[in-house]
Design an enzyme around this catalytic site. Structure first.
Site, PDB file in Angstrom:
ATOM      1  N   ALA A  67       0.862  -1.182   0.000  1.00 40.09           N
ATOM      2  CA  ALA A  67       0.000   0.000   0.000  1.00 40.09           C
ATOM      3  C   ALA A  67       0.897   1.230   0.000  1.00 40.09           C
ATOM      4  O   ALA A  67       2.052   1.171   0.447  1.00 40.09           O
ATOM      5  CB  ALA A  67      -0.879  -0.022   1.244  1.00 40.09           C
ATOM      6  N   GLY A 110       0.679  -5.084   0.920  1.00 34.54           N
ATOM      7  CA  GLY A 110      -0.505  -5.175   0.061  1.00 34.54           C
ATOM      8  C   GLY A 110      -0.185  -5.802  -1.291  1.00 34.54           C
ATOM      9  O   GLY A 110      -1.071  -6.385  -1.933  1.00 34.54           O
ATOM     10  N   GLU A 113      -0.374  -9.388  -0.683  1.00 39.82           N
ATOM     11  CA  GLU A 113      -1.790  -9.703  -0.459  1.00 39.82           C
ATOM     12  C   GLU A 113      -2.573  -9.698  -1.772  1.00 39.82           C
ATOM     13  O   GLU A 113      -3.448 -10.524  -1.991  1.00 39.82           O
ATOM     14  CB  GLU A 113      -2.385  -8.702   0.540  1.00 39.82           C
ATOM     15  CG  GLU A 113      -1.812  -8.920   1.939  1.00 39.82           C
ATOM     16  CD  GLU A 113      -2.169  -7.796   2.904  1.00 39.82           C
ATOM     17  OE1 GLU A 113      -1.885  -6.623   2.583  1.00 39.82           O
ATOM     18  OE2 GLU A 113      -2.717  -8.084   3.973  1.00 39.82           O
ATOM     19  N   GLU A 133       4.739  -5.095   7.100  1.00 40.21           N
ATOM     20  CA  GLU A 133       3.972  -4.045   7.783  1.00 40.21           C
ATOM     21  C   GLU A 133       4.413  -3.836   9.228  1.00 40.21           C
ATOM     22  O   GLU A 133       4.348  -2.735   9.757  1.00 40.21           O
ATOM     23  CB  GLU A 133       2.470  -4.385   7.757  1.00 40.21           C
ATOM     24  CG  GLU A 133       1.809  -4.285   6.386  1.00 40.21           C
ATOM     25  CD  GLU A 133       1.815  -5.582   5.604  1.00 40.21           C
ATOM     26  OE1 GLU A 133       2.638  -6.477   5.900  1.00 40.21           O
ATOM     27  OE2 GLU A 133       0.990  -5.718   4.676  1.00 40.21           O
TER      28      GLU A 133
HETATM   29  C1  HXC Z   1       5.045   4.420  -1.056  1.00 41.82           C
HETATM   30  C2  HXC Z   1       6.981   3.481  -1.864  1.00 41.82           C
HETATM   31  C3  HXC Z   1       6.613   2.218  -1.332  1.00 41.82           C
HETATM   32  C4  HXC Z   1       5.370   2.118  -0.633  1.00 41.82           C
HETATM   33  C5  HXC Z   1       8.525   2.026  -2.295  1.00 41.82           C
HETATM   34  N1  HXC Z   1       8.164   3.302  -2.461  1.00 41.82           N
HETATM   35  N2  HXC Z   1       7.603   1.333  -1.601  1.00 41.82           N
HETATM   36  N3  HXC Z   1       6.196   4.554  -1.731  1.00 41.82           N
HETATM   37  N4  HXC Z   1       4.624   3.249  -0.526  1.00 41.82           N
HETATM   38  N5  HXC Z   1       4.907   0.965  -0.117  1.00 41.82           N
HETATM   39  C6  HXC Z   1       8.898   4.383  -3.141  1.00 41.82           C
HETATM   40  C7  HXC Z   1      10.088   4.853  -2.333  1.00 41.82           C
HETATM   41  O1  HXC Z   1       9.667   5.786  -1.360  1.00 41.82           O
HETATM   42  C8  HXC Z   1      10.940   5.465  -3.411  1.00 41.82           C
HETATM   43  O2  HXC Z   1      10.444   6.736  -3.770  1.00 41.82           O
HETATM   44  C9  HXC Z   1      10.716   4.528  -4.588  1.00 41.82           C
HETATM   45  O3  HXC Z   1       9.482   3.874  -4.344  1.00 41.82           O
HETATM   46  C10 HXC Z   1      11.802   3.487  -4.725  1.00 41.82           C
HETATM   47  O4  HXC Z   1      11.936   2.818  -3.480  1.00 41.82           O
HETATM   48  P1  HXC Z   1      13.322   2.632  -2.720  1.00 41.82           P
HETATM   49  O5  HXC Z   1      12.993   2.378  -1.289  1.00 41.82           O
HETATM   50  O6  HXC Z   1      14.252   3.743  -3.016  1.00 41.82           O
HETATM   51  O7  HXC Z   1      13.863   1.314  -3.418  1.00 41.82           O
HETATM   52  P2  HXC Z   1      14.813   0.186  -2.828  1.00 41.82           P
HETATM   53  O8  HXC Z   1      15.942   0.817  -2.039  1.00 41.82           O
HETATM   54  O9  HXC Z   1      15.151  -0.692  -3.966  1.00 41.82           O
HETATM   55  O10 HXC Z   1      13.938  -0.614  -1.749  1.00 41.82           O
HETATM   56  C11 HXC Z   1      12.842  -1.353  -2.201  1.00 41.82           C
HETATM   57  C12 HXC Z   1      11.932  -1.781  -1.010  1.00 41.82           C
HETATM   58  C13 HXC Z   1      11.557  -0.517  -0.194  1.00 41.82           C
HETATM   59  C14 HXC Z   1      12.666  -2.766  -0.115  1.00 41.82           C
HETATM   60  C15 HXC Z   1      10.723  -2.450  -1.607  1.00 41.82           C
HETATM   61  O11 HXC Z   1      11.042   0.486  -1.104  1.00 41.82           O
HETATM   62  C16 HXC Z   1      10.494  -0.757   0.827  1.00 41.82           C
HETATM   63  O12 HXC Z   1      10.779  -1.290   1.902  1.00 41.82           O
HETATM   64  N6  HXC Z   1       9.250  -0.366   0.558  1.00 41.82           N
HETATM   65  C17 HXC Z   1       8.161  -0.446   1.501  1.00 41.82           C
HETATM   66  C18 HXC Z   1       7.665  -1.870   1.642  1.00 41.82           C
HETATM   67  C19 HXC Z   1       6.553  -1.969   2.657  1.00 41.82           C
HETATM   68  O13 HXC Z   1       6.731  -1.656   3.852  1.00 41.82           O
HETATM   69  N7  HXC Z   1       5.356  -2.372   2.225  1.00 41.82           N
HETATM   70  C20 HXC Z   1       4.186  -2.516   3.087  1.00 41.82           C
HETATM   71  C21 HXC Z   1       3.373  -1.259   3.051  1.00 41.82           C
HETATM   72  S1  HXC Z   1       1.993  -1.326   4.146  1.00 41.82           S
HETATM   73  P3  HXC Z   1      11.260   8.087  -3.493  1.00 41.82           P
HETATM   74  O14 HXC Z   1      10.421   9.143  -4.130  1.00 41.82           O
HETATM   75  O15 HXC Z   1      11.367   8.192  -2.023  1.00 41.82           O
HETATM   76  O16 HXC Z   1      12.578   7.866  -4.176  1.00 41.82           O
HETATM   77  C22 HXC Z   1       0.873  -2.270   3.379  1.00 41.82           C
HETATM   78  C23 HXC Z   1      -0.406  -2.474   4.118  1.00 41.82           C
HETATM   79  C24 HXC Z   1      -1.380  -3.235   3.273  1.00 41.82           C
HETATM   80  O17 HXC Z   1       1.066  -2.723   2.309  1.00 41.82           O
HETATM   81  C25 HXC Z   1      -2.758  -2.954   3.726  1.00 41.82           C
HETATM   82  C26 HXC Z   1      -3.769  -3.195   2.665  1.00 41.82           C
HETATM   83  C27 HXC Z   1      -3.953  -2.185   1.627  1.00 41.82           C
END
Ligand code: HXC
Length: 259
Positions: A67, A110, A113, A133
């Site tokens: 998400a 997400g 999921e 998460e």
């Molecule tokens: C918003 C995101 C994002 C996310 C990545 N980006 N994941 N933006 N929401 N979930 C953005 C980053 O901010 C960045 O933008 C760009 O995408 C590239 O990401 P990087 O982090 O620079 O890439 P990398 O170093 O290769 O790392 C990849 C990664 C990391 C390991 C996937 O991005 C990460 O940990 N992402 C979050 C994963 C996460 O926690 N997902 C769960 C979310 S909660 P900028 O502009 O900053 O360069 C969830 C709840 C579900 O999903 C509920 C139901 C809907």
């Protein structure tokens, strides 16, 4: 109106549609607009007789990294409740035609999921699955605690959900989360091939088979067997059942029309 966050190819192969999540700079983070567009597209394709199976992919680097954290970060409980974002997910869950995920790179939160809401998952060898998460102060919210647990069992699900660690495509295959692993340059082609194989089957039976398998996840064996049996009987009203059995007896290939 043309969607902004997804690309739709209604006929990537005969009877097979392909939807690509298309926010590559954000690793396909699932914001509200993307999810709404995805729901709308899937619902339309679900009603379109020229489509029998849908393939959902991201790109090589990311299926979806979860998400959109930036969109969610400042929300409070009342915002979350009022916005009712999960109704979109509920609608996707009710899609009747088979939906196959083609996953390469990150399928996180997400994103994992969403892949698990699909009926099958074909992964590239670079795929990584995770429910991270916990690391941002929440828990999976779109079915992760339930679907991952059903797919890989309690102890593996606990480890992934409590530590947030990712698993590789190999581990996912071994755990029963995905159907197969394909080299990255072929994963989409292979998913479309699998979709085409299903698209050659009788569409009504395919839908009822999907419905019946999904029933196994939320019913007793007794009720599930009754549900299966009713669907089985029901298919004897279809022309495709007559055609399928006749073609077998006549030793020829069946021509299914979805009737
Ligand atoms: C918003 C995101 C994002 C996310 C990545 N980006 N994941 N933006 N929401 N979930 C953005 C980053 O901010 C960045 O933008 C760009 O995408 C590239 O990401 P990087 O982090 O620079 O890439 P990398 O170093 O290769 O790392 C990849 C990664 C990391 C390991 C996937 O991005 C990460 O940990 N992402 C979050 C994963 C996460 O926690 N997902 C769960 C979310 S909660 P900028 O502009 O900053 O360069 C969830 C709840 C579900 O999903 C509920 C139901 C809907």
């Amino acid at each position: 109106m043309k969607p902004e966050c997804i690309l739709i190819n209604k006929e990537v192969q005969q009877f097979v549609a392909h939807i690509q999540l298309n926010r590559p700079r954000e690793l396909n983070a699932l914001n509200t607009l993307l999810m709404t567009e995805l729901r709308d597209a899937l619902q339309q394709l679900d009603l379109d007789d020229s489509v029998r199976v849908m393939v959902l992919s991201g790109n090589e680097k990311a299926f979806a990294a979860g998400a959109d954290i930036k969109e969610m970060a400042e929300k409070n409980t009342v915002d979350m409740y009022r916005e009712d974002k999960f109704s979109v997910w509920d609608a996707i869950r009710k899609i009747k035609k088979p939906l196959i995920a083609a996953v390469s790179g990150f399928a996180l939160g997400g994103g994992c999921e969403l892949a698990m809401m699909c009926d099958m998952i074909v992964a590239s060898e670079t795929a990584q699955f995770g429910q991270p998460e916990i690391k941002i102060g929440v828990i999976p919210g779109a079915g992760g605690t339930q679907r991952l647990t059903r797919a890989v069992g309690k102890v593996r699900a606990m480890e992934m959900i409590l530590t947030g660690k990712f698993i590789s495509a190999d581990e996912a295959l071994q755990a029963g989360l995905i159907n197969k692993i394909v080299p990255v340059e072929l994963y989409l082609e292979e998913t479309i091939r699998l979709a085409s194989e299903i698209a050659r089957m009788p569409p009504l039976a395919v839908k009822m088979a999907k419905e019946s398998v999904l029933k196994a996840f939320d019913t007793s064996l007794e009720d599930g067997l009754a549900y299966e049996r009713k669907n089985f009987y029901m298919l004897f009203s279809s022309k495709d059942q007559k055609e399928g059995m006749k073609a077998f007896i006549e030793k020829r290939k069946a021509e299914f029309r979805g009737e």
